[in-house]
Design an enzyme around this catalytic site. Structure first.
Site, PDB file in Angstrom:
ATOM      1  NE  ARG A 263      -3.625  -2.263   2.591  1.00 10.96           N
ATOM      2  CZ  ARG A 263      -4.463  -2.502   3.580  1.00 10.96           C
ATOM      3  NH1 ARG A 263      -4.621  -1.603   4.545  1.00 10.96           N
ATOM      4  NH2 ARG A 263      -5.150  -3.625   3.621  1.00 10.96           N
ATOM      5  NE  ARG A 278      -1.008   4.100   8.401  1.00  9.22           N
ATOM      6  CZ  ARG A 278      -1.934   4.997   8.719  1.00  9.22           C
ATOM      7  NH1 ARG A 278      -1.911   6.185   8.153  1.00  9.22           N
ATOM      8  NH2 ARG A 278      -2.879   4.714   9.584  1.00  9.22           N
ATOM      9  CD  GLU A 350      -7.279  -0.758  11.304  1.00  5.08           C
ATOM     10  OE1 GLU A 350      -7.513  -1.562  10.380  1.00  5.08           O
ATOM     11  OE2 GLU A 350      -7.218   0.476  11.142  1.00  5.08           O
ATOM     12  CB  SER A 353     -10.844  -3.783   9.191  1.00  3.71           C
ATOM     13  OG  SER A 353     -10.187  -2.620   9.650  1.00  3.71           O
ATOM     14  NE  ARG A 391      -0.818  -0.253  12.193  1.00  6.90           N
ATOM     15  CZ  ARG A 391      -1.786   0.343  11.522  1.00  6.90           C
ATOM     16  NH1 ARG A 391      -3.043   0.009  11.758  1.00  6.90           N
ATOM     17  NH2 ARG A 391      -1.520   1.268  10.628  1.00  6.90           N
TER      18      ARG A 391
END
Length: 424
Positions: A263, A278, A350, A353, A391
């Protein structure tokens, strides 16, 4: 995409959904409805003209057999002009159909009624919290800890590729591999079938899951071959059954897939994204479901529980957020985020999801099932991270950190680290 019949039935509901997802301009709905009306009128006109042309074409032969050559010739000229008009209408229908499809791709999914209305992350609802939050001052954040021990090399990653492409070394590499294998094995035990998927996808696949035309700027591309590097295994795995029809008895279908992910994460800077927080390339284990629409929200809770189970087994403190409309995303109808506590950074990270897309993706991908009454309808698709590695790694390195500069291995991972209980 949404069902055009549902849009036409209640356009105000769709406009409200667009506003709640953070887009004030709802004109795309009116433009779509007008384009759809023109498209249907053109098809109707085209069908009538074709039928009339066929009828008159048959009359030409009859007139010739009756010796009425003059009338036959006039009819030939008329049908010739009609054929030209048919071609013009066919081109108009094609253009309207393409415009209609592009407009439908621009309309987001409608949030489920249980989703809180809000515009930012501050409007998300904390639905559940598990575990105590470690706050010892001596705990180092994973960046300093890894650099001191030489476990993750960010500088050489920049040299070889660029920022956001680190090297994992020694104990960190071993822990990463242990987590991947553990996550996959746990998913298989809970009824998922393992897939190994391509890392590149074509434009149809990216469009099918909603990456385009919404997130093009977030994906890396291979221009020469018109490929996209996958931002998540959701894309190839969801497209695994594109253009297929299941029987009702085959559902649900559950898949687990490990892949690296890429990404761009444009505009990501500062302390909140340092280290493993990230990355541009990272590893993730993805869970994907194809389910009967009648059970999709029950399946969402199962999916969420499958992800939360991993965090509990790892002994990490975490919380569950029910995402609001404005922080949920273009394609989701309902979404949970799972965040782990980072003792070294004193913040939530996070790691998963879990989303229900209802039929939004399935309509794009033409993934359907045949009901017992013979009717064919789109399935519902769901996916969730089970889990994203960076993470989780950061949280483990901080949560299980020992004062002497080593890391205790979570009990469930000892088998996967060759029996090692401490890394250092």
């Amino acid at each position: 995409m949404l069902d055009i019949a549902a849009i036409k039935q209640d356009p105000e509901r769709v406009k409200k959904a667009i506003i709640n997802k953070g887009e004030p301009d709802t004109s795309v709905v009116d433009t779509l409805l007008e384009t759809d009306k023109n498209w249907r009128e053109t098809i109707h006109e085209l069908d009538q003209l074709r039928a009339e042309n066929n009828t008159k074409s048959k009359m030409i032969g009859q007139l010739i057999r009756q010796g009425k050559k003059e009338e036959a010739e006039e009819l030939k000229q008329l049908t010739g002009r009609m054929k030209e008009t048919v071609k013009e209408l066919e081109e108009k229908e094609k253009q309207l159909s393409e415009a209609r499809f592009k407009l439908m791709l621009r309309i987001p999914n409608v949030p489920h009624e249980s989703v809180p209305v809000g515009s930012t992350e501050h409007d998300n609802v904390e639905a559940f919290r598990h575990g105590d939050l470690r706050k010892e001052e001596w705990i180092k954040d994973h960046v300093d800890f890894c650099e001191e021990n030489g476990w993750v090399d960010f500088e050489r990653g920049v040299k070889v590729t660029g920022a956001g492409f680190p090297f994992y070394k020694g104990p960190a590499a071993r822990l990463q591999r242990a987590l991947i294998n553990y996550f996959i094995d746990q998913a298989i035990e809970r009824g998922y079938t393992e897939l190994m998927a391509p890392y590149f996808v074509n434009e149809d696949s990216a469009r099918g899951t909603g990456q385009i035309p919404d997130k093009e700027d977030m994906m890396y591309t291979v221009p020469r071959d018109n490929f996209f590097l996958i931002p998540t295994a959701e894309v190839p795995v969801s497209n695994f059954h594109r253009d297929e029809i299941f029987s009702e008895s085959e559902l649900p279908l559950n898949y687990v897939c490990y892949t690296p992910c890429w990404r761009r994460e444009a505009g990501s800077y500062g302390k909140d994204v340092r280290g493993l927080n990230r990355l541009h390339q990272f590893d993730k284990v993805e869970l994907v479901k194809f389910v009967d629409p009648d059970t999709s929200y029950d399946e969402l809770e199962k999916l969420r529980e499958d992800a939360e189970h991993l965090l509990r087994e790892l002994g990490l403190s975490y919380r569950r957020l029910l995402m609001c409309t404005g922080d949920m995303g273009f394609t989701q109808s309902k979404k949970y985020d799972l965040e782990v506590w980072s003792p070294g950074q004193q913040r939530w990270l996070e790691v998963s999801s879990c989303s229900n897309f209802e039929s939004f993706q399935a309509r794009r991908m033409m993934v359907r099932y045949r009901k017992k009454d013979g009717k064919i309808e789109p399935v519902h698709t769901l996916n969730g991270s089970g889990l994203a590695l960076p993470r989780v790694m950061a949280a483990i390195l901080e949560h299980y950190q020992l004062p002497e500069g080593t890391v205790r291995v979570p009990e469930v991972l000892v088998h996967y680290t060759g029996g090692l209980k401490v890394l250092g």
